[in-house]
Enzyme design. Structure first.
Site, PDB file in Angstrom:
ATOM      1  N   LYS A  81       0.817  -1.214   0.000  1.00  0.00           N
ATOM      2  CA  LYS A  81       0.000   0.000   0.000  1.00  0.00           C
ATOM      3  C   LYS A  81       0.854   1.268   0.000  1.00  0.00           C
ATOM      4  O   LYS A  81       0.357   2.344  -0.336  1.00  0.00           O
ATOM      5  CB  LYS A  81      -0.973   0.010   1.179  1.00  0.00           C
ATOM      6  CG  LYS A  81      -0.366   0.115   2.546  1.00  0.00           C
ATOM      7  CD  LYS A  81      -1.450   0.008   3.626  1.00  0.00           C
ATOM      8  CE  LYS A  81      -0.903   0.092   5.030  1.00  0.00           C
ATOM      9  NZ  LYS A  81      -0.315   1.405   5.354  1.00  0.00           N
ATOM     10  N   ASP A  82       2.144   1.149   0.361  1.00  0.00           N
ATOM     11  CA  ASP A  82       3.051   2.297   0.327  1.00  0.00           C
ATOM     12  C   ASP A  82       3.691   2.496  -1.044  1.00  0.00           C
ATOM     13  O   ASP A  82       4.317   3.535  -1.288  1.00  0.00           O
ATOM     14  CB  ASP A  82       4.176   2.128   1.353  1.00  0.00           C
ATOM     15  CG  ASP A  82       3.676   2.168   2.790  1.00  0.00           C
ATOM     16  OD1 ASP A  82       2.621   2.788   3.027  1.00  0.00           O
ATOM     17  OD2 ASP A  82       4.337   1.579   3.666  1.00  0.00           O
ATOM     18  N   ARG A 129      -8.300   8.368   3.978  1.00  0.00           N
ATOM     19  CA  ARG A 129      -9.349   7.404   3.630  1.00  0.00           C
ATOM     20  C   ARG A 129     -10.088   6.929   4.878  1.00  0.00           C
ATOM     21  O   ARG A 129     -11.322   6.910   4.917  1.00  0.00           O
ATOM     22  CB  ARG A 129      -8.726   6.207   2.896  1.00  0.00           C
ATOM     23  CG  ARG A 129      -9.687   5.037   2.678  1.00  0.00           C
ATOM     24  CD  ARG A 129      -8.948   3.809   2.145  1.00  0.00           C
ATOM     25  NE  ARG A 129      -7.892   3.365   3.041  1.00  0.00           N
ATOM     26  CZ  ARG A 129      -8.067   2.563   4.083  1.00  0.00           C
ATOM     27  NH1 ARG A 129      -9.277   2.114   4.385  1.00  0.00           N
ATOM     28  NH2 ARG A 129      -7.053   2.201   4.847  1.00  0.00           N
ATOM     29  N   ARG A 130      -9.330   6.536   5.908  1.00  0.00           N
ATOM     30  CA  ARG A 130      -9.972   6.029   7.123  1.00  0.00           C
ATOM     31  C   ARG A 130     -10.804   7.101   7.814  1.00  0.00           C
ATOM     32  O   ARG A 130     -11.902   6.825   8.304  1.00  0.00           O
ATOM     33  CB  ARG A 130      -8.898   5.486   8.072  1.00  0.00           C
ATOM     34  CG  ARG A 130      -8.277   4.181   7.596  1.00  0.00           C
ATOM     35  CD  ARG A 130      -7.071   3.800   8.407  1.00  0.00           C
ATOM     36  NE  ARG A 130      -6.526   2.508   7.995  1.00  0.00           N
ATOM     37  CZ  ARG A 130      -5.263   2.145   8.138  1.00  0.00           C
ATOM     38  NH1 ARG A 130      -4.402   2.988   8.702  1.00  0.00           N
ATOM     39  NH2 ARG A 130      -4.849   0.962   7.739  1.00  0.00           N
ATOM     40  N   ARG A 147       0.764   9.231  13.454  1.00  0.00           N
ATOM     41  CA  ARG A 147       1.892   8.748  12.672  1.00  0.00           C
ATOM     42  C   ARG A 147       2.771   7.887  13.573  1.00  0.00           C
ATOM     43  O   ARG A 147       2.587   7.812  14.773  1.00  0.00           O
ATOM     44  CB  ARG A 147       2.738   9.934  12.161  1.00  0.00           C
ATOM     45  CG  ARG A 147       2.090  10.795  11.082  1.00  0.00           C
ATOM     46  CD  ARG A 147       2.083  10.154   9.718  1.00  0.00           C
ATOM     47  NE  ARG A 147       3.337   9.501   9.399  1.00  0.00           N
ATOM     48  CZ  ARG A 147       4.455  10.125   8.977  1.00  0.00           C
ATOM     49  NH1 ARG A 147       4.450  11.432   8.830  1.00  0.00           N
ATOM     50  NH2 ARG A 147       5.538   9.438   8.700  1.00  0.00           N
ATOM     51  N   ARG A 153       2.126   3.961  17.724  1.00  0.00           N
ATOM     52  CA  ARG A 153       0.696   4.257  17.600  1.00  0.00           C
ATOM     53  C   ARG A 153      -0.098   3.650  18.763  1.00  0.00           C
ATOM     54  O   ARG A 153      -0.988   4.295  19.325  1.00  0.00           O
ATOM     55  CB  ARG A 153       0.164   3.713  16.273  1.00  0.00           C
ATOM     56  CG  ARG A 153       0.782   4.381  15.063  1.00  0.00           C
ATOM     57  CD  ARG A 153       0.182   3.884  13.773  1.00  0.00           C
ATOM     58  NE  ARG A 153       0.970   4.272  12.622  1.00  0.00           N
ATOM     59  CZ  ARG A 153       0.541   4.266  11.377  1.00  0.00           C
ATOM     60  NH1 ARG A 153      -0.690   3.862  11.106  1.00  0.00           N
ATOM     61  NH2 ARG A 153       1.330   4.628  10.392  1.00  0.00           N
ATOM     62  N   CYS A 240      -1.516   8.770  -1.521  1.00  0.00           N
ATOM     63  CA  CYS A 240      -1.649   8.417  -0.106  1.00  0.00           C
ATOM     64  C   CYS A 240      -2.415   9.474   0.686  1.00  0.00           C
ATOM     65  O   CYS A 240      -2.858   9.209   1.793  1.00  0.00           O
ATOM     66  CB  CYS A 240      -0.267   8.189   0.507  1.00  0.00           C
ATOM     67  SG  CYS A 240       0.766   9.668   0.562  1.00  0.00           S
TER      68      CYS A 240
END
Length: 303
Positions: A81-82, A129-130, A147, A153, A240
């Protein structure tokens, strides 16, 4: 080929993924020597800055790709996804091993589910997105930017007194932290990021011996689904910092693909799915992107 060098970010998750690829390669090629080289990325160096504010393409990949092009490393291992959907000239996405869980998860020390969270509660995530997906169903929530690596996190959830955070299930599974998960999110509502849950293998073009080594560890179904997702993303030119998602999967010998695009506050949303034959996965991804364009997705993502 007697040995190769893998390039990896230095986080615990990145290194776990690189060790996983090393183990897969050495199981398939017992006499192969595999070295893992840690490379610091721009995204790693700016941990306190929200991703949309940095704005650079390839935040977590550019430095690794530079070493790939100069052949200081032979293989780059990324969280797929990165990896941008459009790669620098001379580089290829070579495929992925079997995918982990693609879903997002809700983590909270106070509430059992999103429905239990009171109005004005604080949820944290570094993903546009989230945030948009949560605000679509709970516009009464407040968001904070999140981040850092997985451990950071989880620690911030405790120290900041937030009501919950949103993360990828795959990261927690790979680090044996599944016990931290409060609730798995429905991927048809909370459509995952493109490539989420998959490890992306990137190589320099023309490295045929590297390609041959990788053939034994690449999962065809995972790679086909991820290629379709990346095609959808590249067609809509989302990055992103965009509220965009796509989830491809095989069910009952059919290929299904679900796309998502939204305004960053979740007020306007496009969410559609298509189904067809596995051989038509790329065509279905492009068809889905065209439907999104007609529904105004580009304007949503740009605004």
């Amino acid at each position: 080929m007697s040995s190769i060098i893998i390039g990896s970010r230095g986080s615990s998750l990145a290194l776990q993924q690189s060790h996983h690829i090393r183990n897969l390669l050495q199981s398939a090629h017992p006499h192969l020597g595999v070295e893992i080289k840690t490379i610091q990325s721009l995204g790693d160096n700016q941990q306190e800055t929200p991703l949309p504010e940095i704005g650079a393409k390839g935040l977590f990949t550019a430095e690794i790709e530079s070493e790939l092009l100069s052949q200081k490393i032979d293989l780059a291992v990324h969280s797929l996804k990165d990896l941008p959907s459009t790669l620098p000239d001379g580089l290829n996405y070579a495929g992925s091993p079997e995918r982990e869980d693609a879903r997002d998860v809700f983590i909270s020390h106070r509430w059992r589910s999103l429905e239990d969270v009171p109005a004005k509660s604080i949820i944290a995530s570094g993903s546009t997105r989230r945030k948009a997906q949560f605000l679509e169903v709970r516009s009464d929530l407040e968001f904070r930017d999140l981040r850092g690596n997985i451990e950071t996190r989880l620690n911030k959830l405790k120290t900041e007194g937030w009501d919950g955070i949103i993360m990828a299930a795959a990261a927690l599974h790979r680090l044996n932290m599944s016990d931290q998960i409060t609730r798995y999110m429905d991927p048809l509502q909370f459509v995952p990021a493109v490539g989420q849950g998959a490890i992306g293998l990137e190589i320099k073009q023309g490295r045929e011996k590297i390609e041959q080594l990788l053939e034994s560890i690449i999962d065809i179904e995972t790679t086909q689904c991820c290629q379709a997702e990346r095609l959808f993303l590249s067609r809509l030119e989302g990055g992103c910092s965009s509220a965009i998602g796509c989830w491809g999967r095989m069910e009952n010998r059919r290929f299904l693909i679900t796309g998502y695009a939204a305004a960053s506050n979740g007020s306007k949303v496009v969410r559609k799915s298509l189904k067809g034959m596995p051989a038509d996965s790329d065509q279905l991804a492009l068809q889905l992107a065209e439907e999104f364009e007609r529904a105004g997705a580009r304007e949503l993502l740009a605004g």
